[in-house]
Write an enzyme that holds these catalytic residues in place. Structure first.
Site, mmCIF file in Angstrom:
data_model
loop_
_atom_site.group_PDB
_atom_site.id
_atom_site.type_symbol
_atom_site.label_atom_id
_atom_site.label_comp_id
_atom_site.label_asym_id
_atom_site.label_seq_id
_atom_site.Cartn_x
_atom_site.Cartn_y
_atom_site.Cartn_z
ATOM 1 N N HIS A 160 0.826 -1.198 0.000
ATOM 2 C CA HIS A 160 0.000 0.000 0.000
ATOM 3 C C HIS A 160 0.866 1.256 0.000
ATOM 4 C CE1 HIS A 160 1.005 -0.579 4.224
ATOM 5 N NE2 HIS A 160 0.677 0.689 4.449
ATOM 6 N N ASP A 203 0.552 4.966 1.998
ATOM 7 C CA ASP A 203 -0.180 5.416 3.174
ATOM 8 C C ASP A 203 -1.306 6.392 2.833
ATOM 9 O OD1 ASP A 203 1.246 3.867 4.963
ATOM 10 O OD2 ASP A 203 2.761 5.415 5.313
ATOM 11 N N HIS A 236 4.711 -0.130 0.043
ATOM 12 C CA HIS A 236 5.436 -0.849 1.091
ATOM 13 C C HIS A 236 4.519 -1.862 1.767
ATOM 14 C CE1 HIS A 236 3.562 2.525 3.257
ATOM 15 N NE2 HIS A 236 3.580 1.749 4.337
ATOM 16 N N ARG A 266 4.813 6.220 14.128
ATOM 17 C CA ARG A 266 4.947 6.849 12.817
ATOM 18 C C ARG A 266 4.247 8.195 12.802
ATOM 19 N NH1 ARG A 266 1.639 4.103 8.235
ATOM 20 N NH2 ARG A 266 0.305 5.950 8.381
#
Length: 362
Positions: free
Chosen positions: A147, A149, A296, A311
């Site tokens: 995907h 983000d 990723h 994150r």
């Protein structure tokens, strides 16, 4: 920071609402393009680098000697440009990148995205928690799907900055795939087809989580339409911009054709090893990547070990396609030619040295 108690995950965040009681859209939009116009040679950044490791020729670089908490403004701009070029850049031993510095770094590149569902640090809602022990188990805790983000947002992520505080004794790597190279290796007829298409990106996966587990959203769950081929505003290169998790359908074709196109692209992302780079985490390692041009996935191979990271995600611009955009392949030609010339010069010098030595012994 890794030895400190884990902060509470937000469960009682005050949710902003509109007058009609609906959730406020907490997505934000960048007001500038971080890294655009930075020094192409990145002299300020590399002045602090003591070692550079390029994982592959076209994606993935590890830098040593950099303290992310101590970057100057010029260095941070040059780093943003490097990440856009290399897809993802890695750092080790960033123990001083606490939540305050983590947020500060992200804000240098744009406003920080507030995720509508993934658990957040209560005191710092810009920081989301990726913890394999969270319940219920979900893809966003241990992800095994490619995907980009929050591509479902109108102004999806530009950069993501991920630091792992606790890592498993084995397993738990993350893999990135190069959207630039995926585009470059398509045949011209397929490129021509894709460049005229748009796709709907949906937050359906999170809506399913809410329905199945009674979770509470922290903001709107959006659907957005983006070009299938996207121009990266920093590099000016074309990249494929669809992904298996959030891209629901191609809009200008039939459902059957949409499925064929998306399945074909998703398969290339997953199986083409030459597009990929794999990172093995250590405590306090940091990865920063460009969501506009990479995909990723986490590798869910570490249970029963525990993995916990935090994150921040930088909101970017509205995706666009410029037919006059360049490509990574074209930009790479000069570098590739220089590498070949250097190798040939080394080989020529070796042959001349051997010839000279042979003449002396004759």
């Amino acid at each position: 920071m890794s030895s400190a108690p884990a902060p509470a995950v937000a469960a009682n965040i005050v949710l902003p609402v509109n007058e009609d009681g609906s959730l406020v859209d907490r997505n934000t939009v960048a007001t500038r393009v971080a890294g655009k116009g930075a020094d192409p040679e990145k002299k300020a950044l590399f002045a602090s680098v003591i070692k550079r490791i390029d994982y592959t020729p076209k994606i993935g670089t590890e830098l040593h000697g950099i303290r992310l908490s101590q970057l100057t403004e010029q260095q941070s701009e040059e780093l943003a440009a490097l990440i856009a070029e290399r897809g993802v850049v890695f750092f080790r031993d960033q123990d001083d990148l606490d939540y305050k510095e983590h947020i500060k770094l992200g804000r240098r590149w744009g406003p920080l995205h507030l995720h509508p569902l993934v658990p957040q640090v209560k005191e710092n809602p810009e920081v989301i928690v990726l913890d394999s022990r969270l319940s219920p188990p979900s893809r966003f805790n241990t992800n095994d799907s490619w995907h980009s983000d929050v591509s479902f947002d109108t102004y999806p992520a530009s950069y993501s900055i991920l630091k792992f505080e606790q890592i498993p004794e084995s397993g738990g790597d993350t893999i990135w795939s190069n959207g630039y190279e995926l585009y470059d290796n398509l045949s011209q007829p397929i490129k021509d087809l894709l460049e005229g298409l748009t796709a709907t990106h949906s937050s359906d996966i999170f809506k399913v989580q809410i329905a199945n587990h009674g979770l509470k959203a922290f903001g709107k769950l959006n659907d957005s339409v983006h070009p299938v081929i996207r121009t990266n505003p920093v590099t000016g290169w074309k990249s494929v911009y669809t992904n298996p998790v959030f891209t629901r359908e191609i809009n200008e074709v039939t459902p059957q054709e949409s499925k064929w196109i998306l399945d074909y692209i998703n398969n290339l992302v997953a199986i083409k090893l030459q597009y990929q780079v794999r990172f093995h985490w250590q405590p306090n390692s940091v990865a920063i990547w460009d969501n506009r041009s990479t995909f990723h996935t986490g590798v869910p191979d570490f249970r029963p070990y525990h993995r916990r990271g935090v994150r921040v995600t930088v909101s970017g611009e509205k995706p666009y396609y410029d037919p006059n955009s360049g490509t990574q392949a074209k930009a790479w030609e000069a570098t590739a030619n220089a590498i070949v010339a250097k190798q040939e010069a080394v080989e020529k010098a070796r042959q001349e040295a051997e010839a000279t030595a042979s003449a002396k012994t004759a």
